[in-house]
Design a protein around this motif. Sequence first.
Motif: not given
Lengths: 332, 262
Positions: A248, A251, A254-255, A295
Amino acid sequence: MSEAAIVVEGLTKTFAGRGRDARPVEALRGIDLSVRRGTVLGVLGPNGAGKTTAVRILTTLLQPTAGRATVEGHDVVRDAAAVRSVIGLAGQSTAIVDELSGRENLEMVGRLHHLGKPGAAARAGELLEQFDLVDAGERMAKTYSGGLLRRLDLAASLVAHPAVLFLDEPTTGLDPRSRLAMWDVIRNLVAGGTTLLLTTQYLDEADELADEIVVIDRGQVIAAGTSEELKGRIGGDVVEFVVPDGSRIAAAVDAVEPLGESRPTVESDSGLVSVRVGARGSEALVETVRRLDAAGISSVGLALRRPSLDDVFLALTGHAADDTSDSEGVSP
Amino acid sequence: MSEQSLRWAGNDAWVITWRNLTVWRRVPAYLVFTVVQPTIFTLLFRYVFGGAIPVAVPGGYVNYLLPGVIGQTAAFATMATAISLAIEAQKGVIDRLRVMPIARSAVLLGRLLADGFRMLVTLLVIVAVGYAVGFRFHNGVGGALGMIALAEAFGLALCCVSMFIGLALRQEEAVQAFGLIWLFPLTFVSSAFVPLASMPGWLQAFAVNQPVTHVINALRWMALGDTPLSHNGDNLWLSIVWIVGIIAVFLPLAVRAYRRVS
Ligand SMILES: Nc1ncnc2c1ncn2[C@@H]1O[C@H](COP(=O)(O)OP(=O)(O)O)[C@@H](O)[C@H]1O
Ligand SMILES: [Mg+2]
Protein backbone atom coordinates in the motif's frame (compact mmCIF):
# COMPACT_ATOMS: atom_id res chain seq x y z
CA MET A 1 25.61 56.60 12.34
CA SER A 2 25.43 53.17 10.89
CA GLU A 3 22.44 50.99 11.55
CA ALA A 4 24.63 48.13 12.74
CA ALA A 5 25.24 47.75 16.47
CA ILE A 6 27.68 44.89 16.00
CA VAL A 7 29.98 44.42 13.01
CA VAL A 8 32.33 41.46 12.73
CA GLU A 9 34.75 41.02 9.85
CA GLY A 10 37.02 38.06 9.26
CA LEU A 11 37.22 37.26 12.94
CA THR A 12 39.76 34.54 13.62
CA LYS A 13 40.91 32.96 16.84
CA THR A 14 43.54 30.29 17.13
CA PHE A 15 44.25 28.89 20.58
CA ALA A 16 47.72 27.62 21.32
CA GLY A 17 46.21 24.34 22.36
CA ARG A 18 46.35 22.61 25.70
CA GLY A 19 47.99 19.46 26.96
CA ARG A 20 51.16 17.71 25.94
CA ASP A 21 50.54 17.11 22.24
CA ALA A 22 49.27 20.68 21.99
CA ARG A 23 47.99 21.26 18.49
CA PRO A 24 46.65 24.75 17.82
CA VAL A 25 42.87 24.93 17.92
CA GLU A 26 41.23 27.07 15.25
CA ALA A 27 38.17 28.07 17.25
CA LEU A 28 37.13 30.77 14.76
CA ARG A 29 38.14 30.70 11.13
CA GLY A 30 37.10 34.03 9.68
CA ILE A 31 33.61 34.95 10.83
CA ASP A 32 31.60 37.77 9.31
CA LEU A 33 28.34 39.00 10.72
CA SER A 34 26.45 42.12 11.61
CA VAL A 35 23.56 42.89 13.89
CA ARG A 36 21.25 45.80 13.18
CA ARG A 37 20.49 48.04 16.11
CA GLY A 38 17.45 46.91 18.07
CA THR A 39 17.34 43.43 16.53
CA VAL A 40 18.19 39.96 17.75
CA LEU A 41 20.83 37.81 16.12
CA GLY A 42 20.78 34.12 16.97
CA VAL A 43 24.14 32.41 16.64
CA LEU A 44 23.29 28.77 16.22
CA GLY A 45 25.83 26.01 16.42
CA PRO A 46 26.70 22.75 18.13
CA ASN A 47 29.00 22.40 21.09
CA GLY A 48 32.52 23.47 20.15
CA ALA A 49 31.44 25.50 17.13
CA GLY A 50 33.11 28.63 18.49
CA LYS A 51 30.09 30.48 19.90
CA THR A 52 31.58 31.25 23.29
CA THR A 53 34.89 32.24 21.74
CA ALA A 54 33.08 34.76 19.52
CA VAL A 55 31.13 36.15 22.47
CA ARG A 56 34.29 36.48 24.54
CA ILE A 57 36.04 38.42 21.80
CA LEU A 58 33.04 40.70 21.33
CA THR A 59 32.86 41.36 25.06
CA THR A 60 36.60 42.23 25.23
CA LEU A 61 37.57 39.19 27.28
CA LEU A 62 39.68 37.67 24.55
CA GLN A 63 41.92 39.11 21.84
CA PRO A 64 41.24 37.92 18.31
CA THR A 65 44.08 36.40 16.32
CA ALA A 66 42.96 38.29 13.24
CA GLY A 67 39.96 40.21 11.97
CA ARG A 68 38.02 43.11 13.37
CA ALA A 69 34.93 43.67 15.43
CA THR A 70 33.09 46.75 16.59
CA VAL A 71 30.26 47.17 19.07
CA GLU A 72 28.31 50.41 18.82
CA GLY A 73 31.16 51.72 16.72
CA HIS A 74 33.88 50.93 19.29
CA ASP A 75 36.66 48.56 18.31
CA VAL A 76 36.69 45.63 20.73
CA VAL A 77 40.49 45.60 20.91
CA ARG A 78 41.56 49.25 20.68
CA ASP A 79 38.52 50.67 22.46
CA ALA A 80 37.81 47.92 24.94
CA ALA A 81 36.87 50.28 27.77
CA ALA A 82 34.30 52.06 25.60
CA VAL A 83 32.86 48.70 24.55
CA ARG A 84 32.53 47.63 28.18
CA SER A 85 30.53 50.72 28.99
CA VAL A 86 27.78 49.82 26.49
CA ILE A 87 27.47 46.05 26.81
CA GLY A 88 26.02 43.45 29.13
CA LEU A 89 26.90 39.76 29.22
CA ALA A 90 25.12 36.78 30.71
CA GLY A 91 25.38 33.15 30.01
CA GLN A 92 27.65 30.28 30.72
CA SER A 93 29.68 32.06 33.36
CA THR A 94 28.02 33.81 36.24
CA ALA A 95 28.69 36.95 38.21
CA ILE A 96 26.45 35.85 41.04
CA VAL A 97 27.92 35.41 44.52
CA ASP A 98 26.21 32.49 46.28
CA GLU A 99 26.54 34.00 49.73
CA LEU A 100 24.83 37.27 48.83
CA SER A 101 21.08 37.65 48.44
CA GLY A 102 19.62 38.37 45.03
CA ARG A 103 19.18 41.99 45.97
CA GLU A 104 22.71 42.34 47.34
CA ASN A 105 24.09 40.81 44.16
CA LEU A 106 22.31 43.38 42.02
CA GLU A 107 23.33 46.22 44.34
CA MET A 108 26.93 45.12 44.16
CA VAL A 109 26.85 45.17 40.37
CA GLY A 110 25.19 48.58 40.45
CA ARG A 111 27.92 49.98 42.66
CA LEU A 112 30.56 48.53 40.36
CA HIS A 113 28.79 50.44 37.59
CA HIS A 114 29.18 53.60 39.68
CA LEU A 115 25.49 54.18 40.26
CA GLY A 116 26.25 55.13 43.85
CA LYS A 117 24.68 53.40 46.84
CA PRO A 118 21.15 54.82 46.56
CA GLY A 119 21.19 54.51 42.78
CA ALA A 120 22.30 50.90 42.97
CA ALA A 121 19.62 50.08 45.52
CA ALA A 122 16.90 51.67 43.40
CA ARG A 123 18.04 49.87 40.26
CA ALA A 124 18.18 46.53 42.13
CA GLY A 125 14.59 47.06 43.24
CA GLU A 126 13.47 47.80 39.69
CA LEU A 127 15.14 44.71 38.30
CA LEU A 128 13.81 42.39 41.01
CA GLU A 129 10.36 43.66 40.11
CA GLN A 130 10.87 43.33 36.39
CA PHE A 131 12.24 39.80 36.64
CA ASP A 132 9.66 38.58 39.08
CA LEU A 133 12.33 38.06 41.74
CA VAL A 134 10.87 40.19 44.50
CA ASP A 135 10.13 37.21 46.75
CA ALA A 136 13.41 35.48 46.07
CA GLY A 137 15.35 38.73 46.30
CA GLU A 138 16.04 38.54 50.01
CA ARG A 139 17.27 34.94 49.98
CA MET A 140 20.87 33.98 49.46
CA ALA A 141 21.56 33.11 45.84
CA LYS A 142 22.82 29.67 46.80
CA THR A 143 19.23 28.66 47.56
CA TYR A 144 18.10 29.52 44.02
CA SER A 145 17.01 26.97 41.43
CA GLY A 146 18.79 26.92 38.08
CA GLY A 147 16.04 28.94 36.43
CA LEU A 148 16.01 31.61 39.14
CA LEU A 149 19.76 31.89 39.04
CA ARG A 150 19.77 32.48 35.30
CA ARG A 151 17.12 35.15 35.70
CA LEU A 152 19.11 36.87 38.43
CA ASP A 153 22.23 36.66 36.33
CA LEU A 154 20.42 38.15 33.37
CA ALA A 155 19.12 40.91 35.62
CA ALA A 156 22.70 41.55 36.77
CA SER A 157 23.81 42.00 33.18
CA LEU A 158 21.14 44.66 32.68
CA VAL A 159 21.93 46.84 35.66
CA ALA A 160 23.60 49.57 33.62
CA HIS A 161 20.99 49.56 30.83
CA PRO A 162 23.37 48.14 28.21
CA ALA A 163 22.63 49.08 24.61
CA VAL A 164 23.95 45.73 23.44
CA LEU A 165 23.40 42.50 25.28
CA PHE A 166 25.20 39.19 24.80
CA LEU A 167 23.57 35.99 26.00
CA ASP A 168 25.67 32.85 25.73
CA GLU A 169 23.36 29.83 25.73
CA PRO A 170 20.91 31.37 28.19
CA THR A 171 18.70 28.30 28.47
CA THR A 172 21.16 25.42 28.25
CA GLY A 173 20.59 23.08 31.16
CA LEU A 174 17.23 24.57 32.14
CA ASP A 175 14.08 22.47 32.45
CA PRO A 176 11.41 23.15 29.82
CA ARG A 177 9.32 25.37 32.08
CA SER A 178 12.20 27.61 33.14
CA ARG A 179 13.22 27.72 29.51
CA LEU A 180 9.84 29.08 28.46
CA ALA A 181 9.95 31.59 31.30
CA MET A 182 13.39 32.70 30.14
CA TRP A 183 12.12 33.13 26.59
CA ASP A 184 9.40 35.43 27.89
CA VAL A 185 11.90 37.52 29.78
CA ILE A 186 14.13 37.82 26.74
CA ARG A 187 11.22 38.74 24.47
CA ASN A 188 10.27 41.55 26.83
CA LEU A 189 13.80 42.87 26.83
CA VAL A 190 13.94 42.94 23.10
CA ALA A 191 10.62 44.73 22.93
CA GLY A 192 12.38 47.48 24.92
CA GLY A 193 14.80 48.03 22.04
CA THR A 194 17.97 46.30 23.28
CA THR A 195 20.24 44.88 20.61
CA LEU A 196 20.80 41.24 21.40
CA LEU A 197 23.28 38.63 20.29
CA LEU A 198 22.23 35.24 21.54
CA THR A 199 23.98 31.93 21.11
CA THR A 200 22.15 28.66 21.24
CA GLN A 201 22.29 25.02 20.29
CA TYR A 202 18.55 24.88 19.71
CA LEU A 203 16.93 25.76 16.44
CA ASP A 204 13.57 26.31 18.12
CA GLU A 205 15.13 28.84 20.47
CA ALA A 206 16.71 30.79 17.63
CA ASP A 207 13.45 30.50 15.71
CA GLU A 208 11.49 31.76 18.70
CA LEU A 209 13.70 34.72 19.63
CA ALA A 210 15.90 35.80 16.75
CA ASP A 211 15.19 38.12 13.84
CA GLU A 212 18.14 36.69 12.00
CA ILE A 213 20.14 33.55 12.45
CA VAL A 214 23.76 32.77 11.73
CA VAL A 215 24.68 29.11 11.75
CA ILE A 216 28.28 28.39 12.68
CA ASP A 217 30.12 25.13 12.51
CA ARG A 218 33.77 24.50 13.32
CA GLY A 219 34.52 28.20 13.48
CA GLN A 220 32.87 29.18 10.23
CA VAL A 221 29.56 30.70 9.23
CA ILE A 222 27.81 28.09 7.11
CA ALA A 223 24.46 29.84 6.69
CA ALA A 224 22.81 33.11 7.52
CA GLY A 225 19.35 34.52 7.10
CA THR A 226 15.98 34.82 8.73
CA SER A 227 14.43 31.85 10.40
CA GLU A 228 12.06 31.49 7.45
CA GLU A 229 14.88 31.53 4.93
CA LEU A 230 16.80 28.97 6.89
CA LYS A 231 13.85 26.69 7.27
CA GLY A 232 13.20 27.09 3.58
CA ARG A 233 16.67 25.76 2.91
CA ILE A 234 16.23 22.78 5.15
CA GLY A 235 12.69 22.05 4.03
CA GLY A 236 10.77 23.01 7.13
CA ASP A 237 8.51 20.58 8.96
CA VAL A 238 8.25 16.93 8.04
CA VAL A 239 5.23 14.65 8.42
CA GLU A 240 6.23 11.04 8.92
CA PHE A 241 4.28 7.81 9.12
CA VAL A 242 4.84 4.12 8.57
CA VAL A 243 2.71 1.99 6.25
CA PRO A 244 3.06 -1.57 7.54
CA ASP A 245 1.47 -3.11 4.45
CA GLY A 246 4.24 -2.86 1.83
CA SER A 247 1.83 -3.16 -1.05
CA ARG A 248 0.00 0.00 0.00
CA ILE A 249 3.02 2.29 0.20
CA ALA A 250 2.72 3.56 -3.35
CA ALA A 251 -0.93 4.38 -2.79
CA ALA A 252 -0.05 6.26 0.40
CA VAL A 253 2.59 8.31 -1.41
CA ASP A 254 0.06 9.25 -4.07
CA ALA A 255 -2.47 10.21 -1.41
CA VAL A 256 -0.20 12.63 0.47
CA GLU A 257 1.89 13.94 -2.38
CA PRO A 258 -0.21 17.09 -2.90
CA LEU A 259 0.60 18.15 0.67
CA GLY A 260 4.34 18.07 0.18
CA GLU A 261 6.68 20.62 -1.25
CA SER A 262 8.45 17.82 -3.08
CA ARG A 263 7.69 14.17 -3.71
CA PRO A 264 7.52 12.23 -0.43
CA THR A 265 10.50 10.00 0.31
CA VAL A 266 10.08 6.33 1.19
CA GLU A 267 12.28 4.01 3.18
CA SER A 268 11.17 0.74 1.64
CA ASP A 269 12.53 -1.56 4.39
CA SER A 270 10.56 0.03 7.18
CA GLY A 271 7.75 1.55 5.13
CA LEU A 272 8.53 5.00 6.51
CA VAL A 273 7.08 7.78 4.40
CA SER A 274 8.35 11.37 4.94
CA VAL A 275 6.65 14.41 3.51
CA ARG A 276 8.26 17.84 3.64
CA VAL A 277 5.44 20.25 4.39
CA GLY A 278 7.24 23.56 4.83
CA ALA A 279 5.95 25.76 7.60
CA ARG A 280 2.39 24.37 7.54
CA GLY A 281 3.14 21.58 10.01
CA SER A 282 0.02 21.03 12.09
CA GLU A 283 -2.34 21.79 9.26
CA ALA A 284 -0.56 19.23 7.08
CA LEU A 285 -0.70 16.66 9.85
CA VAL A 286 -4.47 16.83 10.04
CA GLU A 287 -4.75 16.72 6.28
CA THR A 288 -2.52 13.63 6.13
CA VAL A 289 -4.81 11.78 8.51
CA ARG A 290 -7.82 12.73 6.42
CA ARG A 291 -6.27 11.67 3.14
CA LEU A 292 -4.92 8.34 4.37
CA ASP A 293 -8.31 7.63 5.88
CA ALA A 294 -10.11 8.47 2.68
CA ALA A 295 -7.79 6.15 0.76
CA GLY A 296 -8.36 3.40 3.30
CA ILE A 297 -4.67 3.09 4.18
CA SER A 298 -3.76 2.12 7.72
CA SER A 299 -0.64 3.75 9.11
CA VAL A 300 1.27 3.78 12.39
CA GLY A 301 3.60 6.23 14.09
CA LEU A 302 2.18 9.32 12.44
CA ALA A 303 4.22 12.26 13.64
CA LEU A 304 5.17 15.82 12.87
CA ARG A 305 8.89 16.37 13.04
CA ARG A 306 10.15 19.92 13.31
CA PRO A 307 13.66 20.41 12.04
CA SER A 308 16.29 20.19 14.73
CA LEU A 309 19.82 21.48 14.70
CA ASP A 310 20.76 18.10 13.30
CA ASP A 311 18.46 18.60 10.33
CA VAL A 312 19.95 22.04 9.76
CA PHE A 313 23.40 20.56 9.73
CA LEU A 314 22.51 17.63 7.61
CA ALA A 315 20.92 19.93 5.08
CA LEU A 316 23.68 22.55 5.13
CA THR A 317 26.82 20.51 5.50
CA GLY A 318 25.91 16.93 4.81
CA HIS A 319 27.28 15.89 8.19
CA ALA A 320 25.55 15.64 11.52
CA ALA A 321 26.06 18.27 14.20
CA ASP A 322 28.72 16.29 15.97
CA ASP A 323 30.01 17.19 19.39
CA THR A 324 33.57 18.14 18.67
CA SER A 325 34.44 20.05 21.77
CA ASP A 326 34.64 20.24 25.48
CA SER A 327 35.99 16.78 26.21
CA GLU A 328 39.45 17.45 24.81
CA GLY A 329 41.63 14.44 24.41
CA VAL A 330 38.67 12.10 24.44
CA SER A 331 38.02 11.54 20.79
CA PRO A 332 35.18 9.22 19.89
CA MET B 1 45.09 59.14 36.35
CA SER B 2 42.42 61.75 36.90
CA GLU B 3 40.95 62.35 40.31
CA GLN B 4 37.63 60.93 39.14
CA SER B 5 39.07 57.65 37.94
CA LEU B 6 41.11 57.38 41.13
CA ARG B 7 37.92 57.76 43.15
CA TRP B 8 36.25 55.10 41.07
CA ALA B 9 39.21 52.77 41.45
CA GLY B 10 38.86 53.21 45.21
CA ASN B 11 35.12 52.60 45.04
CA ASP B 12 35.56 49.45 42.95
CA ALA B 13 38.23 47.99 45.22
CA TRP B 14 36.09 48.76 48.23
CA VAL B 15 32.98 47.09 46.75
CA ILE B 16 34.98 43.95 45.97
CA THR B 17 36.49 44.04 49.47
CA TRP B 18 33.02 44.33 50.98
CA ARG B 19 31.82 41.43 48.85
CA ASN B 20 34.74 39.22 49.93
CA LEU B 21 34.32 40.07 53.59
CA THR B 22 30.58 39.41 53.44
CA VAL B 23 31.16 35.98 51.94
CA TRP B 24 33.72 35.30 54.64
CA ARG B 25 31.31 36.29 57.40
CA ARG B 26 28.53 34.12 56.01
CA VAL B 27 30.39 30.89 55.44
CA PRO B 28 30.88 29.13 58.76
CA ALA B 29 33.74 27.05 57.36
CA TYR B 30 35.75 30.19 56.61
CA LEU B 31 35.28 31.47 60.13
CA VAL B 32 36.43 28.13 61.45
CA PHE B 33 39.51 28.40 59.28
CA THR B 34 40.30 31.89 60.51
CA VAL B 35 39.60 31.33 64.19
CA VAL B 36 39.39 27.71 65.27
CA GLN B 37 42.29 26.26 63.33
CA PRO B 38 44.95 28.66 64.62
CA THR B 39 43.57 28.30 68.14
CA ILE B 40 44.01 24.54 67.95
CA PHE B 41 47.50 24.94 66.54
CA THR B 42 48.50 27.20 69.38
CA LEU B 43 47.13 24.89 72.02
CA LEU B 44 48.56 21.80 70.33
CA PHE B 45 52.11 23.10 70.20
CA ARG B 46 51.85 24.69 73.59
CA TYR B 47 50.77 21.54 75.42
CA VAL B 48 51.72 18.56 73.24
CA PHE B 49 55.21 19.51 72.12
CA GLY B 50 55.95 22.38 74.46
CA GLY B 51 57.28 20.29 77.35
CA ALA B 52 59.72 18.45 75.12
CA ILE B 53 61.32 21.52 73.59
CA PRO B 54 63.76 23.39 75.81
CA VAL B 55 64.35 26.98 74.81
CA ALA B 56 66.31 29.81 76.31
CA VAL B 57 63.82 32.65 76.24
CA PRO B 58 62.17 34.41 79.13
CA GLY B 59 58.86 32.77 79.99
CA GLY B 60 59.82 29.50 78.36
CA TYR B 61 58.46 27.71 75.33
CA VAL B 62 55.09 29.47 75.11
CA ASN B 63 56.87 32.76 74.51
CA TYR B 64 59.14 31.14 71.93
CA LEU B 65 56.17 29.46 70.26
CA LEU B 66 53.74 32.30 69.84
CA PRO B 67 55.68 34.42 67.32
CA GLY B 68 56.25 31.18 65.41
CA VAL B 69 52.56 30.40 65.25
CA ILE B 70 51.90 33.99 64.22
CA GLY B 71 54.34 33.73 61.33
CA GLN B 72 53.13 30.33 60.24
CA THR B 73 49.50 31.38 60.38
CA ALA B 74 50.14 34.49 58.31
CA ALA B 75 51.69 32.23 55.69
CA PHE B 76 48.95 29.60 55.77
CA ALA B 77 46.17 32.16 55.65
CA THR B 78 47.21 32.89 52.08
CA MET B 79 46.01 29.43 50.97
CA ALA B 80 42.47 30.79 51.09
CA THR B 81 43.54 33.67 48.85
CA ALA B 82 44.80 31.29 46.18
CA ILE B 83 41.79 29.02 46.41
CA SER B 84 39.21 31.82 46.25
CA LEU B 85 40.81 33.35 43.18
CA ALA B 86 41.19 29.98 41.47
CA ILE B 87 37.50 29.25 42.00
CA GLU B 88 36.49 32.69 40.76
CA ALA B 89 38.62 32.34 37.66
CA GLN B 90 37.32 28.84 37.02
CA LYS B 91 33.65 29.72 37.47
CA GLY B 92 33.96 32.73 35.20
CA VAL B 93 33.21 35.24 37.96
CA ILE B 94 36.33 37.21 37.09
CA ASP B 95 35.30 37.26 33.43
CA ARG B 96 31.99 38.76 34.37
CA LEU B 97 33.61 41.40 36.54
CA ARG B 98 35.98 42.29 33.73
CA VAL B 99 33.14 42.90 31.33
CA MET B 100 32.01 45.71 33.61
CA PRO B 101 33.78 49.04 33.26
CA ILE B 102 35.54 48.67 36.61
CA ALA B 103 39.12 49.55 37.52
CA ARG B 104 41.52 46.81 36.51
CA SER B 105 43.05 46.85 39.96
CA ALA B 106 39.78 46.24 41.79
CA VAL B 107 39.68 42.44 41.92
CA LEU B 108 43.24 41.96 43.18
CA LEU B 109 43.17 44.95 45.51
CA GLY B 110 39.81 43.87 46.93
CA ARG B 111 41.22 40.43 47.52
CA LEU B 112 44.33 41.78 49.27
CA LEU B 113 42.34 44.12 51.50
CA ALA B 114 39.76 41.54 52.52
CA ASP B 115 42.31 38.82 53.10
CA GLY B 116 44.56 41.23 54.95
CA PHE B 117 41.72 42.05 57.30
CA ARG B 118 40.88 38.38 57.74
CA MET B 119 44.50 37.70 58.57
CA LEU B 120 44.56 40.48 61.14
CA VAL B 121 41.57 38.94 62.91
CA THR B 122 43.33 35.59 62.97
CA LEU B 123 46.54 37.04 64.33
CA LEU B 124 44.72 38.85 67.12
CA VAL B 125 42.87 35.65 68.02
CA ILE B 126 46.19 33.87 68.34
CA VAL B 127 47.62 36.58 70.58
CA ALA B 128 44.51 36.33 72.77
CA VAL B 129 44.71 32.55 72.96
CA GLY B 130 48.41 32.88 73.64
CA TYR B 131 47.74 35.22 76.54
CA ALA B 132 45.28 32.70 77.97
CA VAL B 133 47.93 29.99 77.99
CA GLY B 134 50.81 31.98 79.43
CA PHE B 135 52.32 34.01 76.60
CA ARG B 136 53.43 37.53 77.48
CA PHE B 137 54.98 40.33 75.43
CA HIS B 138 58.32 41.39 76.92
CA ASN B 139 59.17 44.34 74.75
CA GLY B 140 56.49 46.94 75.31
CA VAL B 141 53.51 48.06 73.28
CA GLY B 142 55.69 49.20 70.40
CA GLY B 143 57.21 45.76 70.10
CA ALA B 144 53.79 44.12 70.23
CA LEU B 145 52.38 46.38 67.51
CA GLY B 146 55.55 45.93 65.49
CA MET B 147 55.15 42.17 65.65
CA ILE B 148 51.58 42.30 64.36
CA ALA B 149 52.53 44.81 61.65
CA LEU B 150 55.46 42.73 60.42
CA ALA B 151 53.40 39.52 60.40
CA GLU B 152 50.70 41.34 58.47
CA ALA B 153 53.19 42.72 55.96
CA PHE B 154 54.73 39.30 55.46
CA GLY B 155 51.28 37.75 55.07
CA LEU B 156 50.33 40.32 52.43
CA ALA B 157 53.55 39.62 50.54
CA LEU B 158 52.72 35.91 50.53
CA CYS B 159 49.18 36.83 49.44
CA CYS B 160 50.78 38.13 46.25
CA VAL B 161 52.44 34.74 45.76
CA SER B 162 49.12 33.04 46.40
CA MET B 163 47.21 35.34 44.06
CA PHE B 164 49.67 34.42 41.34
CA ILE B 165 49.39 30.70 42.06
CA GLY B 166 45.59 30.80 42.19
CA LEU B 167 45.27 32.72 38.93
CA ALA B 168 47.97 30.76 37.14
CA LEU B 169 46.68 27.29 38.11
CA ARG B 170 42.97 28.14 38.19
CA GLN B 171 41.98 24.80 39.69
CA GLU B 172 40.97 24.40 43.28
CA GLU B 173 42.55 20.97 43.79
CA ALA B 174 45.78 21.91 42.08
CA VAL B 175 46.05 25.08 44.13
CA GLN B 176 45.42 23.18 47.33
CA ALA B 177 48.05 20.56 46.57
CA PHE B 178 50.57 23.11 45.38
CA GLY B 179 49.97 25.35 48.38
CA LEU B 180 50.92 22.57 50.74
CA ILE B 181 54.04 21.80 48.76
CA TRP B 182 55.57 25.19 49.33
CA LEU B 183 53.98 26.28 52.62
CA PHE B 184 54.72 23.21 54.70
CA PRO B 185 58.49 23.06 54.23
CA LEU B 186 58.84 26.83 54.42
CA THR B 187 57.01 27.13 57.71
CA PHE B 188 58.08 23.92 59.44
CA VAL B 189 61.71 23.96 58.32
CA SER B 190 62.15 27.29 60.04
CA SER B 191 62.64 28.60 63.52
CA ALA B 192 58.85 28.64 64.06
CA PHE B 193 58.54 25.73 66.48
CA VAL B 194 62.00 24.51 67.37
CA PRO B 195 65.40 26.18 67.65
CA LEU B 196 67.42 25.64 64.50
CA ALA B 197 70.28 24.09 66.47
CA SER B 198 68.12 20.99 67.00
CA MET B 199 67.94 20.29 63.25
CA PRO B 200 70.44 18.19 61.28
CA GLY B 201 73.10 20.31 59.57
CA TRP B 202 71.83 20.05 56.00
CA LEU B 203 68.37 21.14 57.08
CA GLN B 204 69.79 23.98 59.14
CA ALA B 205 71.56 25.34 56.07
CA PHE B 206 68.19 25.78 54.40
CA ALA B 207 66.34 26.89 57.51
CA VAL B 208 68.82 29.60 58.45
CA ASN B 209 68.62 31.31 55.09
CA GLN B 210 64.99 31.17 54.22
CA PRO B 211 62.60 34.11 54.68
CA VAL B 212 60.19 32.49 57.14
CA THR B 213 63.05 32.05 59.62
CA HIS B 214 64.13 35.66 59.23
CA VAL B 215 60.58 36.87 59.68
CA ILE B 216 59.87 34.68 62.68
CA ASN B 217 63.14 35.64 64.34
CA ALA B 218 62.22 39.26 63.80
CA LEU B 219 58.72 38.69 65.19
CA ARG B 220 60.26 37.07 68.23
CA TRP B 221 62.73 39.88 68.64
CA MET B 222 59.93 42.43 68.60
CA ALA B 223 57.78 40.44 71.00
CA LEU B 224 60.48 39.54 73.45
CA GLY B 225 63.38 41.93 72.93
CA ASP B 226 66.97 40.67 72.86
CA THR B 227 67.20 37.05 73.97
CA PRO B 228 69.73 34.34 73.25
CA LEU B 229 67.41 33.06 70.53
CA SER B 230 66.40 36.36 69.01
CA HIS B 231 69.51 38.32 69.64
CA ASN B 232 69.49 41.09 67.11
CA GLY B 233 67.53 43.29 64.81
CA ASP B 234 69.29 42.14 61.63
CA ASN B 235 66.44 39.76 61.06
CA LEU B 236 64.10 42.71 60.82
CA TRP B 237 66.04 44.30 57.96
CA LEU B 238 66.39 40.98 56.22
CA SER B 239 62.65 40.40 56.63
CA ILE B 240 61.83 43.75 55.15
CA VAL B 241 64.12 43.07 52.20
CA TRP B 242 62.42 39.72 51.64
CA ILE B 243 58.95 41.23 51.91
CA VAL B 244 59.74 44.00 49.45
CA GLY B 245 61.42 41.52 47.12
CA ILE B 246 58.54 39.05 47.20
CA ILE B 247 56.03 41.80 46.45
CA ALA B 248 58.21 43.23 43.69
CA VAL B 249 58.35 39.85 41.97
CA PHE B 250 54.95 38.35 42.60
CA LEU B 251 52.57 41.30 42.44
CA PRO B 252 53.43 41.95 38.77
CA LEU B 253 53.21 38.21 38.11
CA ALA B 254 49.77 38.11 39.74
CA VAL B 255 48.61 41.11 37.70
CA ARG B 256 49.84 39.44 34.53
CA ALA B 257 48.09 36.17 35.41
CA TYR B 258 44.92 38.14 36.13
CA ARG B 259 44.99 39.75 32.69
CA ARG B 260 45.36 36.34 31.14
CA VAL B 261 42.48 34.75 32.97
CA SER B 262 40.38 34.68 29.82
N1 LIG C 1 41.18 28.73 26.13
C1 LIG C 1 41.14 27.77 25.18
N2 LIG C 1 42.26 27.10 24.85
C2 LIG C 1 42.24 26.15 23.89
N3 LIG C 1 41.15 25.79 23.19
C3 LIG C 1 39.99 26.42 23.47
C4 LIG C 1 39.92 27.44 24.47
N4 LIG C 1 38.64 27.89 24.53
C5 LIG C 1 37.95 27.19 23.61
N5 LIG C 1 38.75 26.31 22.97
C6 LIG C 1 38.35 25.41 21.87
O1 LIG C 1 37.80 26.19 20.84
C7 LIG C 1 36.69 25.54 20.24
C8 LIG C 1 35.46 26.40 20.32
O2 LIG C 1 35.05 26.51 21.67
P1 LIG C 1 33.81 27.38 22.14
O3 LIG C 1 33.94 28.73 21.56
O4 LIG C 1 33.74 27.26 23.61
O5 LIG C 1 32.60 26.62 21.46
P2 LIG C 1 31.04 26.69 21.81
O6 LIG C 1 30.81 27.82 22.75
O7 LIG C 1 30.38 26.89 20.48
O8 LIG C 1 30.67 25.39 22.40
C9 LIG C 1 36.56 24.21 20.96
O9 LIG C 1 37.21 23.23 20.21
C10 LIG C 1 37.26 24.44 22.27
O10 LIG C 1 37.80 23.25 22.77
MG1 LIG D 1 29.94 27.71 24.65
